[in-house]
Motif scaffolding. Sequence first.
Motif, PDB file in Angstrom:
ATOM      1  N   PHE A   1       0.832  -1.202   0.000  1.00 15.65           N
ATOM      2  CA  PHE A   1       0.000   0.000   0.000  1.00 15.65           C
ATOM      3  C   PHE A   1       0.867   1.252   0.000  1.00 15.65           C
ATOM      4  O   PHE A   1       2.045   1.217   0.347  1.00 15.65           O
ATOM      5  N   THR A   2       0.265   2.348  -0.412  1.00 15.51           N
ATOM      6  CA  THR A   2       0.958   3.631  -0.455  1.00 15.51           C
ATOM      7  C   THR A   2       0.211   4.636   0.413  1.00 15.51           C
ATOM      8  O   THR A   2      -0.979   4.480   0.684  1.00 15.51           O
ATOM      9  N   ALA A   3       0.937   5.658   0.843  1.00 10.73           N
ATOM     10  CA  ALA A   3       0.342   6.708   1.667  1.00 10.73           C
ATOM     11  C   ALA A   3       1.170   7.974   1.481  1.00 10.73           C
ATOM     12  O   ALA A   3       2.229   7.950   0.856  1.00 10.73           O
ATOM     13  N   ASP A   4       0.659   9.056   2.034  1.00  9.24           N
ATOM     14  CA  ASP A   4       1.416  10.302   1.976  1.00  9.24           C
ATOM     15  C   ASP A   4       1.172  11.095   3.244  1.00  9.24           C
ATOM     16  O   ASP A   4       0.354  10.723   4.080  1.00  9.24           O
ATOM     17  N   GLY A   5       1.905  12.176   3.389  1.00  6.10           N
ATOM     18  CA  GLY A   5       1.764  13.032   4.551  1.00  6.10           C
ATOM     19  C   GLY A   5       2.373  14.383   4.265  1.00  6.10           C
ATOM     20  O   GLY A   5       2.939  14.622   3.187  1.00  6.10           O
ATOM     21  N   HIS A   6       2.266  15.269   5.245  1.00  6.96           N
ATOM     22  CA  HIS A   6       2.763  16.634   5.077  1.00  6.96           C
ATOM     23  C   HIS A   6       3.357  17.112   6.396  1.00  6.96           C
ATOM     24  O   HIS A   6       2.741  16.982   7.454  1.00  6.96           O
ATOM     25  N   PHE A   7       4.566  17.660   6.320  1.00  4.92           N
ATOM     26  CA  PHE A   7       5.244  18.209   7.489  1.00  4.92           C
ATOM     27  C   PHE A   7       4.921  19.686   7.644  1.00  4.92           C
ATOM     28  O   PHE A   7       4.849  20.425   6.665  1.00  4.92           O
ATOM     29  N   GLU A   8       4.736  20.093   8.881  1.00  2.00           N
ATOM     30  CA  GLU A   8       4.627  21.500   9.253  1.00  2.00           C
ATOM     31  C   GLU A   8       5.581  21.697  10.420  1.00  2.00           C
ATOM     32  O   GLU A   8       5.190  21.547  11.577  1.00  2.00           O
ATOM     33  N   GLY A   9       6.839  21.956  10.115  1.00  2.00           N
ATOM     34  CA  GLY A   9       7.851  22.061  11.166  1.00  2.00           C
ATOM     35  C   GLY A   9       8.046  20.726  11.841  1.00  2.00           C
ATOM     36  O   GLY A   9       8.351  19.730  11.187  1.00  2.00           O
ATOM     37  N   ASP A  10       7.838  20.683  13.157  1.00  2.00           N
ATOM     38  CA  ASP A  10       8.008  19.449  13.923  1.00  2.00           C
ATOM     39  C   ASP A  10       6.718  18.653  14.066  1.00  2.00           C
ATOM     40  O   ASP A  10       6.581  17.842  14.979  1.00  2.00           O
ATOM     41  N   ILE A  11       5.778  18.900  13.165  1.00  2.00           N
ATOM     42  CA  ILE A  11       4.505  18.167  13.151  1.00  2.00           C
ATOM     43  C   ILE A  11       4.348  17.507  11.789  1.00  2.00           C
ATOM     44  O   ILE A  11       4.631  18.109  10.756  1.00  2.00           O
ATOM     45  N   LEU A  12       3.912  16.250  11.800  1.00  2.00           N
ATOM     46  CA  LEU A  12       3.655  15.485  10.583  1.00  2.00           C
ATOM     47  C   LEU A  12       2.201  15.043  10.581  1.00  2.00           C
ATOM     48  O   LEU A  12       1.735  14.414  11.534  1.00  2.00           O
ATOM     49  N   HIS A  13       1.487  15.393   9.525  1.00  2.00           N
ATOM     50  CA  HIS A  13       0.109  14.926   9.329  1.00  2.00           C
ATOM     51  C   HIS A  13       0.182  13.751   8.354  1.00  2.00           C
ATOM     52  O   HIS A  13       0.650  13.906   7.226  1.00  2.00           O
ATOM     53  N   HIS A  14      -0.260  12.589   8.818  1.00  2.00           N
ATOM     54  CA  HIS A  14      -0.155  11.377   7.997  1.00  2.00           C
ATOM     55  C   HIS A  14      -1.238  10.387   8.405  1.00  2.00           C
ATOM     56  O   HIS A  14      -1.383  10.071   9.584  1.00  2.00           O
ATOM     57  N   GLY A  15      -1.989   9.917   7.428  1.00  2.00           N
ATOM     58  CA  GLY A  15      -2.965   8.859   7.665  1.00  2.00           C
ATOM     59  C   GLY A  15      -4.032   9.205   8.687  1.00  2.00           C
ATOM     60  O   GLY A  15      -4.512   8.316   9.387  1.00  2.00           O
ATOM     61  N   GLY A  16      -4.400  10.477   8.778  1.00  2.00           N
ATOM     62  CA  GLY A  16      -5.410  10.876   9.750  1.00  2.00           C
ATOM     63  C   GLY A  16      -4.854  11.077  11.152  1.00  2.00           C
ATOM     64  O   GLY A  16      -5.605  11.367  12.083  1.00  2.00           O
ATOM     65  N   TYR A  17      -3.555  10.930  11.318  1.00  2.00           N
ATOM     66  CA  TYR A  17      -2.904  11.096  12.611  1.00  2.00           C
ATOM     67  C   TYR A  17      -2.041  12.346  12.599  1.00  2.00           C
ATOM     68  O   TYR A  17      -1.624  12.819  11.545  1.00  2.00           O
ATOM     69  N   VAL A  18      -1.732  12.826  13.796  1.00  2.00           N
ATOM     70  CA  VAL A  18      -0.766  13.897  13.967  1.00  2.00           C
ATOM     71  C   VAL A  18       0.418  13.298  14.705  1.00  2.00           C
ATOM     72  O   VAL A  18       0.263  12.712  15.780  1.00  2.00           O
ATOM     73  N   PHE A  19       1.595  13.411  14.090  1.00  2.00           N
ATOM     74  CA  PHE A  19       2.836  12.941  14.680  1.00  2.00           C
ATOM     75  C   PHE A  19       3.683  14.148  15.056  1.00  2.00           C
ATOM     76  O   PHE A  19       3.617  15.189  14.406  1.00  2.00           O
ATOM     77  N   TYR A  20       4.501  13.961  16.077  1.00  2.00           N
ATOM     78  CA  TYR A  20       5.410  15.009  16.526  1.00  2.00           C
ATOM     79  C   TYR A  20       6.826  14.470  16.483  1.00  2.00           C
ATOM     80  O   TYR A  20       7.054  13.301  16.809  1.00  2.00           O
ATOM     81  N   ARG A  21       7.786  15.343  16.109  1.00  2.00           N
ATOM     82  CA  ARG A  21       9.183  14.928  16.205  1.00  2.00           C
ATOM     83  C   ARG A  21       9.441  14.664  17.687  1.00  2.00           C
ATOM     84  O   ARG A  21       9.199  15.536  18.536  1.00  2.00           O
ATOM     85  N   GLU A  22       9.883  13.483  18.017  1.00  2.00           N
ATOM     86  CA  GLU A  22      10.060  13.102  19.411  1.00  2.00           C
ATOM     87  C   GLU A  22      10.988  14.081  20.134  1.00  2.00           C
ATOM     88  O   GLU A  22      12.066  14.395  19.651  1.00  2.00           O
ATOM     89  N   GLY A  23      10.528  14.583  21.276  1.00  2.00           N
ATOM     90  CA  GLY A  23      11.309  15.484  22.105  1.00  2.00           C
ATOM     91  C   GLY A  23      11.288  16.934  21.679  1.00  2.00           C
ATOM     92  O   GLY A  23      11.876  17.780  22.353  1.00  2.00           O
ATOM     93  N   SER A  24      10.610  17.245  20.586  1.00  2.00           N
ATOM     94  CA  SER A  24      10.563  18.628  20.090  1.00  2.00           C
ATOM     95  C   SER A  24       9.648  19.472  20.969  1.00  2.00           C
ATOM     96  O   SER A  24       8.824  18.952  21.730  1.00  2.00           O
TER      97      SER A  24
END
Length: 90
Positions: free
Chosen positions: A57-80
């Motif tokens: 499967f394939t997917a995509d996402g978008h970074f906004e500084g230390d935040i990543l929007h991917h697959g309906g989730y919000v990820f953070y650069r760990e420790g940022s």
Amino acid sequence: MPDNPYVGMWVTADNHIRQELLPSGRYDEARGRRSSAYTGRYEVTGADIYYWDDTGFTADGHFEGDILHHGGYVFYREGSPAHRLSGLQR
């Protein structure tokens, strides 16, 4: 992979999903206690990321500084600062 500013560990606020972007252009995603739940390759173009999972499967996402929007989730650069401000990290 040429200088990729997004290499490293990206986590959801509750740390349930942990996605490591490796310098080799591979990623390894853990979910809860399940390590390597998803693995595959990725490419970054500007602030966009594209994934090709080893299962097909394939997917995509978008970074906004230390935040990543991917697959309906919000990820953070760990420790940022963004991760610390999420208020839920353990």
